[in-house]
Scaffold this motif. Structure first.
Motif, PDB file in Angstrom:
ATOM      1  N   ARG A 147      58.837  83.575  27.286  1.00 39.13           N
ATOM      2  CA  ARG A 147      58.443  82.682  28.386  1.00 39.13           C
ATOM      3  C   ARG A 147      56.935  82.632  28.580  1.00 39.13           C
ATOM      4  N   ASP A 148      56.297  83.787  28.638  1.00 34.06           N
ATOM      5  CA  ASP A 148      54.877  83.824  28.992  1.00 34.06           C
ATOM      6  C   ASP A 148      53.987  83.246  27.899  1.00 34.06           C
ATOM      7  N   THR A 149      54.415  83.352  26.638  1.00 36.90           N
ATOM      8  CA  THR A 149      53.626  82.732  25.576  1.00 36.90           C
ATOM      9  C   THR A 149      53.879  81.232  25.500  1.00 36.90           C
ATOM     10  N   ALA A 150      55.115  80.801  25.785  1.00 41.29           N
ATOM     11  CA  ALA A 150      55.454  79.373  25.682  1.00 41.29           C
ATOM     12  C   ALA A 150      55.032  78.581  26.910  1.00 41.29           C
ATOM     13  N   TYR A 154      49.859  82.846  27.602  1.00 39.92           N
ATOM     14  CA  TYR A 154      49.484  84.198  27.204  1.00 39.92           C
ATOM     15  C   TYR A 154      49.691  84.399  25.702  1.00 39.92           C
ATOM     16  N   THR A 155      48.966  85.365  25.146  1.00 36.12           N
ATOM     17  CA  THR A 155      49.252  85.825  23.789  1.00 36.12           C
ATOM     18  C   THR A 155      50.276  86.953  23.874  1.00 36.12           C
ATOM     19  N   VAL A 156      50.887  87.278  22.745  1.00 37.91           N
ATOM     20  CA  VAL A 156      51.863  88.373  22.728  1.00 37.91           C
ATOM     21  C   VAL A 156      51.206  89.671  23.166  1.00 37.91           C
ATOM     22  N   GLU A 157      49.967  89.906  22.698  1.00 36.04           N
ATOM     23  CA  GLU A 157      49.258  91.136  23.050  1.00 36.04           C
ATOM     24  C   GLU A 157      48.994  91.211  24.553  1.00 36.04           C
ATOM     25  N   GLN A 158      48.666  90.089  25.163  1.00 31.26           N
ATOM     26  CA  GLN A 158      48.436  90.068  26.607  1.00 31.26           C
ATOM     27  C   GLN A 158      49.718  90.374  27.378  1.00 31.26           C
ATOM     28  N   VAL A 159      50.841  89.829  26.914  1.00 31.37           N
ATOM     29  CA  VAL A 159      52.112  90.091  27.586  1.00 31.37           C
ATOM     30  C   VAL A 159      52.470  91.571  27.479  1.00 31.37           C
ATOM     31  N   GLN A 160      52.260  92.160  26.316  1.00 30.44           N
ATOM     32  CA  GLN A 160      52.566  93.582  26.137  1.00 30.44           C
ATOM     33  C   GLN A 160      51.698  94.443  27.049  1.00 30.44           C
ATOM     34  N   ALA A 161      50.429  94.058  27.215  1.00 30.46           N
ATOM     35  CA  ALA A 161      49.540  94.808  28.110  1.00 30.46           C
ATOM     36  C   ALA A 161      49.998  94.687  29.561  1.00 30.46           C
TER      37      ALA A 161
END
Length: 313
Positions: A147-150, A154-161
């Protein structure tokens, strides 16, 4: 809408869970069943009191009550329940800031979904039906990344952080709200299929005795060969609950038979049946999930019966 409505206030449903736990998808289907023209849908994220940059500067996450106008959210729920309009704030997730407020008029049904809707007693006392969503954590993480990337840039790395930063706040502020729910809903992949994130997820409903739940025996008879189960178990707090399990592998014919039985329990409802159980998958396609549809119908049953005065609070 019930044909012989017996309460003089809007019926309010609360759906709480951590970020990307499926709140919006569940709420959207319930709104479709009840009839969009009779439903107001609200997101408690709109009551964030700080912008994304302000939260970052103060070391807070959106899960922290200090970053939210919880008192105003409670006051607004009280106003809506009494039939009065509100001037609701609006939070833009893509920009991370609040925009101009909007006027919201109450309707027959109100659905509130968000992170902290059960955080204060004032809020909790306004709900006729309270749902807590707790999908398997690995599944929720996949949903959040998707959801957050689409949708939120956000990038995947940002979501993981973000997930790492929010972990402690989830335990401190989100999970304790579980104890106030009438139904706890958990989606999880079938055994041996950990890659499943959509249509064939299993779902487990922990049905607490705070609501008069329907007789599910006809559903069990209709779905017996597909692994449908209802068991008396101990919840994580040690209290007894009925646990209703719906397998993701259920075939179309048995699922339709069970859905028909649930529709028959709420003949008062006016619905858009073809939209029940739909969701957007990782490829941005509209898909259908029978466990999701049955979950939406079971919760709608409680909304309709509350409007008939059977769930008075």
């Amino acid at each position: 809408m019930p044909l012989d409505r017996r309460v003089d206030h809007p019926i309010i449903l609360g759906i709480v869970g951590d970020s990307a736990s499926g709140k919006t998808t569940l709420a959207a289907g319930i709104a479709q069943i009840l009839g969009p023209e009779r439903v107001v849908s609200l997101c408690s994220d709109d009551y964030h009191s700080l912008s994304r940059e302000q939260r970052r500067a103060q070391g807070l996450t959106a899960l922290n009550p200090q970053a939210n106008y919880l008192e105003i959210a409670g006051q607004h729920l009280q106003l809506l329940r009494s039939g009065q309009p509100i001037l609701k704030p609006v939070y833009d997730h893509r920009l991370g800031v609040s925009g101009p407020p909007v006027l919201v008029e109450p309707k027959d049904y109100i659905i509130v979904e968000g992170l902290l809707a059960f955080a204060t007693k004032v809020q909790r006392d306004c709900f006729d039906v309270k749902i807590y969503l707790e999908p398997q954590e690995d599944l929720r993480i996949k949903w959040k990344v998707q959801r957050d990337t689409a949708e939120r840039g956000y990038t995947v790395e940002q979501v993981q952080a973000i997930l790492a930063k929010r972990r402690d706040d989830c335990r401190q502020f989100i999970q304790p709200q579980r104890t106030f729910a009438d139904i706890v809903v958990q989606f999880y992949p079938p055994q041996g299929h950990s890659e499943e994130t959509g249509a064939h997820l299993n779902v487990r409903h922990s049905l607490r005795p705070t609501l008069p739940h329907p007789d599910l025996t006809p559903l069990l008879d209709a779905g017996a060969k597909s692994g449908l189960r209802l068991d008396l178990k101990r919840d994580i707090d040690g209290k007894p609950v009925d646990v209703f399990e719906i397998p993701g592998e259920i075939d179309d014919a048995r699922a339709k038979a069970m859905e028909d039985l649930l529709w028959n329990l709420i003949p008062e409802a006016r619905h858009l049946r073809e939209n029940v159980g739909t969701f957007t998958d990782r490829s941005n396609r509209q898909m259908m999930s029978h466990p999701l549809a049955l979950s939406q119908l079971l919760i709608t049953y409680h909304m309709v019966k509350a409007a008939l005065g059977q769930h008075a609070i």
